[in-house]
Scaffold this motif. Structure first.
Motif, PDB file in Angstrom:
ATOM      1  N   LEU A  33      -0.429   4.546  -1.042  1.00 55.16           N
ATOM      2  CA  LEU A  33      -1.449   5.099  -0.149  1.00 55.16           C
ATOM      3  C   LEU A  33      -0.836   5.634   1.144  1.00 55.16           C
ATOM      4  O   LEU A  33      -1.539   5.898   2.112  1.00 55.16           O
ATOM      5  CB  LEU A  33      -2.505   4.029   0.172  1.00 55.16           C
ATOM      6  N   TYR A  91       0.836  -1.202   0.000  1.00 53.19           N
ATOM      7  CA  TYR A  91       0.000   0.000   0.000  1.00 53.19           C
ATOM      8  C   TYR A  91       0.878   1.263   0.000  1.00 53.19           C
ATOM      9  O   TYR A  91       0.477   2.310   0.502  1.00 53.19           O
ATOM     10  CB  TYR A  91      -0.907  -0.003   1.234  1.00 53.19           C
ATOM     11  N   ILE A 140      -8.058  -0.035   4.392  1.00 55.94           N
ATOM     12  CA  ILE A 140      -7.566  -0.032   3.007  1.00 55.94           C
ATOM     13  C   ILE A 140      -7.172  -1.437   2.548  1.00 55.94           C
ATOM     14  O   ILE A 140      -6.474  -1.591   1.544  1.00 55.94           O
ATOM     15  CB  ILE A 140      -6.382   0.940   2.835  1.00 55.94           C
ATOM     16  N   ASP A 164      -6.767  -4.759   0.697  1.00 54.47           N
ATOM     17  CA  ASP A 164      -7.053  -5.109  -0.695  1.00 54.47           C
ATOM     18  C   ASP A 164      -6.275  -6.388  -1.000  1.00 54.47           C
ATOM     19  O   ASP A 164      -5.049  -6.370  -1.136  1.00 54.47           O
ATOM     20  CB  ASP A 164      -6.605  -3.971  -1.620  1.00 54.47           C
ATOM     21  N   ARG A 180      -3.757  -6.502  -3.950  1.00 55.43           N
ATOM     22  CA  ARG A 180      -2.459  -5.867  -3.777  1.00 55.43           C
ATOM     23  C   ARG A 180      -1.430  -6.820  -3.153  1.00 55.43           C
ATOM     24  O   ARG A 180      -0.237  -6.693  -3.383  1.00 55.43           O
ATOM     25  CB  ARG A 180      -2.587  -4.633  -2.881  1.00 55.43           C
ATOM     26  N   TYR A 207       2.031   4.122   2.774  1.00 54.39           N
ATOM     27  CA  TYR A 207       2.649   3.109   3.627  1.00 54.39           C
ATOM     28  C   TYR A 207       4.015   2.644   3.109  1.00 54.39           C
ATOM     29  O   TYR A 207       4.441   1.531   3.363  1.00 54.39           O
ATOM     30  CB  TYR A 207       1.700   1.927   3.816  1.00 54.39           C
TER      31      TYR A 207
END
Length: 853
Positions: free
Chosen positions: A296, A293, A456, A458, A461, A298
Motif C-alpha cells: 500500500l 503495508y 489503513i 489492519d 497484516r 509503505y
C-alpha cells in the motif's frame, strides 16, 4: 489557526544582544545554550526582528498551538497543562523543526525533521534521477533532512539507449546529490542527506569507496544496506552473488564475489573514515510495522541522514524527546530512584502531543502547497514540487507516523548511581525502553478510541510481526485492545541524536554516555584586561586563560556532594574528582564497546524505528575490532551501527596506486574549474607579524584553497571585519567601469547579509599583486605544501613584504594535509630533515619538536 501576523506586529521585539542576555540568565549563565536558542529557535522574521526573549516565550507559542489542536478532540489538554510539561526543557522537548516551526507565521516550512524520497526502484532513467534531485532540493529548502536509496540505478557499463551507449553507474549521481545538498546549504542552515545502496548492487564497492576520495561526496552521509545472506556468507567465508535489479530472480546483470573480501573493504573504510555506516536491512524490514503495508506504499526504502528513522518513499517524521534525567528523584544520592509512574504518564502525553503535531504539519503542508500555487512560475515548472508535497501530505495523514524518543540516558544512569555500560546499566535501560514502548503504544490505542485509527490499519497484516508479538507477550491486554480498536499511528518510536536539544536541556545526548564530564577551555585574554591569569601564549602572540568547564549534571553531582565548583582545578585534581563520581569509567571512550553494541541490540527490540548511536573507539584500534563490532551488531539485532575511530575523519586521502600501506598514500590533486565560479566559500585567517595584525581571505573549492587576498587588518574601528567573523563567501562582481571586483559577504549576528565591496581596494596594491601571483599557483593545482615552499623561497628586499610573505605562508600551512613530508627543511632543534606537517605545524618525527610560525 496560527497567530495572526497583526498580533505579532504589536508585540515587543528584541535585539540579538537583548535576547542572548535574557536567555543567558534563563540558562543560569550558559552562554552556549542561550546562543543556540536565539540563533536556531527564537521566533524571528525575515528582517531579523526577534520576537522571543527566552525559551519561555517559545514554549508558550508551542503550547498555545498544540492546545488549539487539542480543542478539536475529546478530553482536550489545556494550554497551561501543556506549557507545564514543556517549560524549562524539563520533561517533554519537541525537537528541531517542531520547535522552530510550530506557530511560526514568518516561515513557510515543514515541521518534519526527516524525509525519504524515491521511486520504489521502478525507474533509473535520467528523468527519474533528476526528479529525485529536484525533490531533494525542494525538501531541504523547507528545512528537512532527506534520505534516498540508489539501488535502482543500473550498474556501471550497463547498456543504455542513448548517445553514451553504456551507463556511468551510480557513483557520479552520488556526487550530483551531494553537490545539490551543498548548494542548498550555501546560505543559512546546512542541508542533510543520507545516500544508501544495497550490498547486492554490483556497484556497491564503488559506492563504498566514493567518500574516501578527498573532496568527493562531502554533502552526504552514506550507508550500505546489508542483508542476512551477505552476513552469513561473510561469517562462513562463502561467495555472494550481486545482481541488478537487486535480488532479482532474472537479473540483467550479476557478479559473484567472495563476501569476506567486500566485507573487509567496508570495515577498512569505516575504520579509516567512519563511513560507510551499516544498515542491517533484513532486520529493519522484518521488524517494521509499516512494512506490513508495503503493497500500500509503505515499503521502507532508506533512512533519514542520521539513520534513526527508516522510511518509505514520501513519508516523513517529526521528533520529540523525553528528558530521562528529570524522572530521577533525589539524583546523585543514595536515596535516588526513577519515578516510573510519572514517566509512563508523561510518555502517554508525549505520544498525544506528537499526534497533535501531525495535524499542525498538515496545516503547514497546505500552506506550502498554497505558496506553490501562488508563485508566478508556469504550472509545468512547479509540477514536481507540488506533487511532492501532495504525496508527503497523503503519507502524513494516512499513516500518522511519530518519532517519540529520549535524551539524557547517560545522565539518568549516573544520577541513579549506575555505571553506563555495566550489566546493571544495560538491564535498567532495556527495562526503561520497554516501559516507554508499552506506554506509547497504549497511548496510541487510546487515541484510536478517541480520534480513530490510522486509516489503513489492519490487525491481520500485523499478526506475525516480531514487534507486535513482543507487545502481545509482555502486555496481552494492550495487544487485544490494539487488535480491536487499532492504533492512531503506524509507527511511534525512535532514538535520535539530540545535539541542540541536549545543549538546551543541559544533558547528555540521546542514548549516549557523557563525552567528557570535565574539560578545560581557553579564553582569549584582551591586552587591556586586568587581574587575569595567562596560562598559554600561542604562536601568533595571543594570550589565553585556561578555565575548567563542568558538564552540567557533573556540576550538580559536585554540589549535591558538597564539592566546591568555583575552584580552577588542576588536571590531577580533575582526574581525582572524576574517579569519585558516577561518571567514572562511563565516558564515550571508556565504555566497553561490545557491551554498548549489546545494549543497543537489546533496546532496539523496544524501538519500532531505529536508534542513532555511535560506537567511539580509540585511534589505535585494529580493523579487526571494527569488523567484530559490526558482526556483533548484526548478531544482537541492531538495525544499524556506526563506528567512529578517534581522529579517523582527518586527513582522509585515497591512494593513487590503491596500496594499503599508509606510507604509499599521496594526495589526489583537485581538478579546479578553468573558469572561476562567481561565488566561493571563504575562510578568514588572522595572524600577527611584528606586532601588526593581518588578515587573509582564503577562497576555497571543495575545502581546498583556490585564491588568497591579504593585508593589514583594521581592528581599531572594525571597518574591515568584526573579530567574530570567521568565514563567508568571496563573490566576483564588476564595478561601474566593468572591471573585476571581489566582494566579501558574511551573515551578521542579526541574520542579515553584510557585504564588503572590493577586497582589492582594501589592501596595498603591492600585496594585491603578489596575492594574484600566489592565487594563480593555487588555481593551477600546485600542492599546498609546494605553494608554501614557493612563498618561503621568494627573495624580497622590502621588509614589509617579507613580513607579509611569512604571514601568507602561515595562513596556507593549515591547509596542508596532515602527514605531508616537508622537503628541504631542517628541524631547528635537532637539525633532522625528517619533518612532516601536522595541523599546519612542521613537526620533527625524530625529536618531536613542532614549529608553527
Amino acid at each position: 489557526m496560527e497567530l495572526a501576523p497583526q498580533v505579532l506586529d504589536t508585540k515587543k521585539t528584541y535585539s540579538n544582544e537583548e535576547a542572548v542576555k535574557a536567555s543567558t540568565e534563563y540558562f543560569k549563565g550558559d552562554v552556549l545554550a542561550a546562543t543556540v536558542f536565539v540563533n536556531k529557535y527564537a521566533l524571528k522574521d525575515s528582517e531579523g526582528n526577534i520576537y522571543e526573549k527566552t525559551p519561555d516565550d517559545m514554549h508558550r507559542r508551542i503550547a498555545s498551538e498544540i492546545a488549539r489542536v487539542e480543542s478539536k478532540y475529546a478530553n482536550p489538554m489545556t494550554e497551561s497543562e501543556l506549557f507545564d510539561l514543556i517549560k524549562d526543557f524539563t520533561y517533554i522537548i519537541p525537537q528541531g523543526s517542531p520547535m522552530t516551526g510550530i506557530g511560526n507565521p514568518f516561515q513557510i516550512a515543514s515541521l518534519s525533521n526527516c524525509f525519504v524520497i524515491g521511486n520504489n526502484g521502478e525507474s533509473d532513467s535520467y528523468g527519474g534521477i533528476m526528479k529525485i534531485d529536484q525533490e531533494q532540493v525542494q525538501l531541504m529548502k523547507r528545512r528537512g533532512g532527506v534520505g534516498h536509496d540508489l539501488s535502482h540505478i543500473r550498474p556501471k557499463g550497463s547498456p543504455v539507449k542513448n548517445s553514451a551507449l553504456t551507463s556511468t553507474g551510480l557513483v557520479p549521481f552520488m556526487e550530483r546529490f551531494s553537490n545539490s545538498t551543498r548548494e542548498v546549504a550555501q546560505d543559512g542552515r546546512r542541508g542533510a542527506l543520507m545516500l544508501s545502496v544495497s550490498v547486492n548492487h554490483p556497484d556497491a564497492e564503488g559506492f563504498i569507496d566514493a567518500k574516501l576520495e578527498q573532496g568527493k561526496v562531502t554533502g552526504a552521509n552514506v550507508s550500505v544496506r546489508i542483508d542476512d545472506s551477505f552476513m552469513k556468507a561473510v561469517r562462513n567465508n562463502e561467495t555472494y552473488i550481486q545482481k541488478y535489479p537487486i535480488f532479482s530472480e532474472n537479473p540483467k546483470f550479476s557478479k559473484e564475489l567472495n563476501a569476506a573480501d567486500l566485507w573487509k573493504k567496508i570495515v577498512h573504510n569505516a575504520w579509516k573514515s567512519a563511513e560507510p555506516g551499516i544498515l542491517f536491512w533484513d532486520t529493519i524490514i522484518r521488524e517494521s510495522l509499516p512494512d506490513c503495508y508495503a503493497d500500500l506504499g509503505y515499503k521502507t526504502l532508506s533512512t533519514n541522514p542520521c539513520g534513526e528513522i527508516p522510511l518509505c518513499a514520501y513519508d516523513s517524521c517529526r521528533l520529540l524527546a523525553i528528558n530521562l534525567f528529570s524522572y530521577v528523584v533525589n539524583p546523585f544520592t543514595k536515596e535516588a530512584y526513577f519515578d516510573f509512574e510519572l514517566f509512563k504518564k508523561h510518555v502517554a502525553v508525549a505520544q498525544r502531543m506528537m499526534d497533535d503535531i501531525i495535524d499542525l504539519e498538515l496545516e503547514k503542508i497546505d500552506t506550502i502547497i498554497q505558496k506553490i500555487d501562488e508563485d508566478p512560475e508556469e504550472a509545468e515548472v512547479k509540477r514536481i514540487e507540488r506533487n511532492l508535497w501532495i504525496e508527503i501530505r497523503k503519507k502524513a495523514e494516512e499513516g500518522r507516523r511519530t518519532g517519540v524518543g529520549i535524551t539524557a540516558e547517560g545522565d539518568m544512569l549516573a544520577a541513579l548511581g549506575i555505571r553506563y555500560g555495566s550489566k546493571e546499566g544495560n538491564e535498567f535501560s532495556v527495562n526503561l525502553h520497554k516501559t516507554l514502548a508499552l506506554a506509547a503504544y497504549r497511548s496510541s490505542v487510546e487515541l484510536a478510541k478517541e480520534r480513530g485509527a490510522f486509516s489503513i490499519y489492519d490487525a491481520k497484516r500485523e499478526e506475525n510481526n516480531p514487534f507486535a508479538l513482543r507487545i502481545k507477550e509482555n502486555d496481552p491486554a494492550l495487544y487485544n485492545d490494539m487488535q480491536e480498536y487499532g492504533r492512531r499511528n503506524i509507527a511511534l518510536l525512535t532514538i535520535a541524536p539530540t545535539g541542540s536539544t541536549s545543549i538546551l536541556s543541559q544533558t547528555t545526548s540521546g542514548i549516549e554516555p557523557v563525552f567528557m564530564p570535565v574539560y578545560k577551555r581557553r579564553r582569549k585574554v584582551n591586552p587591556n584586561d586586568k587581574d587575569v591569569r595567562v596560562d598559554f601564549i600561542d604562536e601568533v602572540g595571543d594570550s589565553w586563560e585556561e578555565y575548567v568547564v563542568f558538564h552540567h549534571k557533573f556540576k550538580l553531582w559536585m554540589e549535591v556532594n558538597g564539592i566546591d565548583t568555583s575552584v580552577n582545578y588542576s588536571n590531577e585534581e580533575i582526574n581525582e574528582l572524576i574517579e569519585k563520581s558516577p561518571y567514572y569509567k562511563a565516558t564515550s571512550n571508556d565504555v566497553d564497546w561490545l557491551s554498548k553494541v549489546e545494549m543497543q541490540g537489546a533496546i532496539q527490540k523496544w524501538v519500532d524505528h531505529s536508534i542513532s548511536v555511535t560506537i567511539n573507539v580509540p585511534n589505535d584500534v585494529t580493523e579487526e575490532l571494527v569488523g567484530q563490532l559490526y558482526m556483533k551488531a548484526w548478531e544482537v539485532g541492531c538495525k544499524g551501527v556506526t563506528v567512529y575511530r578517534d581522529g579517523s575523519r582527518s586527513g582522509v586521502l585515497i591512494s593513487n596506486d590503491k596500496k594499503e600501506d599508509k606510507t604509499e598514500e599521496v594526495q589526489k590533486e583537485t581538478s579546479f574549474p578553468t573558469k572561476r565560479p562567481q561565488t566561493l566559500a571563504c575562510d578568514i585567517v588572522r595572524f600577527q607579524n611584528n606586532k601588526e595584525k593581518w588578515i587573509a581571505f582564503i577562497g576555497k573549492i571543495e575545502d581546498r584553497p583556490y585564491e588568497i587576498f591579504t593585508g593589514l587588518a583594521d581592528d581599531e574601528d572594525g571597518i574591515l571585519l568584526p573579530r567574530w567573523v570567521n568565514d563567508g563567501f568571496i563573490i566576483k562582481n564588476r564595478d561601474e567601469k566593468g572591471n573585476s571586483r571581489y566582494d566579501f559577504q558574511y551573515v551578521n549576528q542579526r541574520g542579515y547579509k553584510t557585504t564588503i565591496e572590493g577586497l582589492s581596494y582594501r589592501f596595498d596594491p603591492v600585496f594585491w599583486n603578489y596575492a594574484k601571483l600566489i592565487s594563480g599557483t593555487l588555481r593551477h593545482g600546485m600542492k599546498i605544501d609546494n605553494v608554501v615552499d614557493l612563498i618561503n623561497s621568494l627573495q624580497l628586499d622590502n621588509e614589509s613584504i617579507n613580513t607579509w610573505k611569512n604571514g601568507v605562508a602561515r595562513a596556507l600551512k593549515r591547509f596542508v594535509p596532515d602527514g605531508t613530508e616537508a622537503n628541504g627543511q631542517k628541524c631547528t632543534n635537532c637539525n633532522s630533515t625528517n619533518l612532516m606537517y601536522q595541523e599546519g605545524c612542521l613537526t620533527c618525527k625524530d625529536c618531536g619538536s613542532s614549529k608553527c610560525g
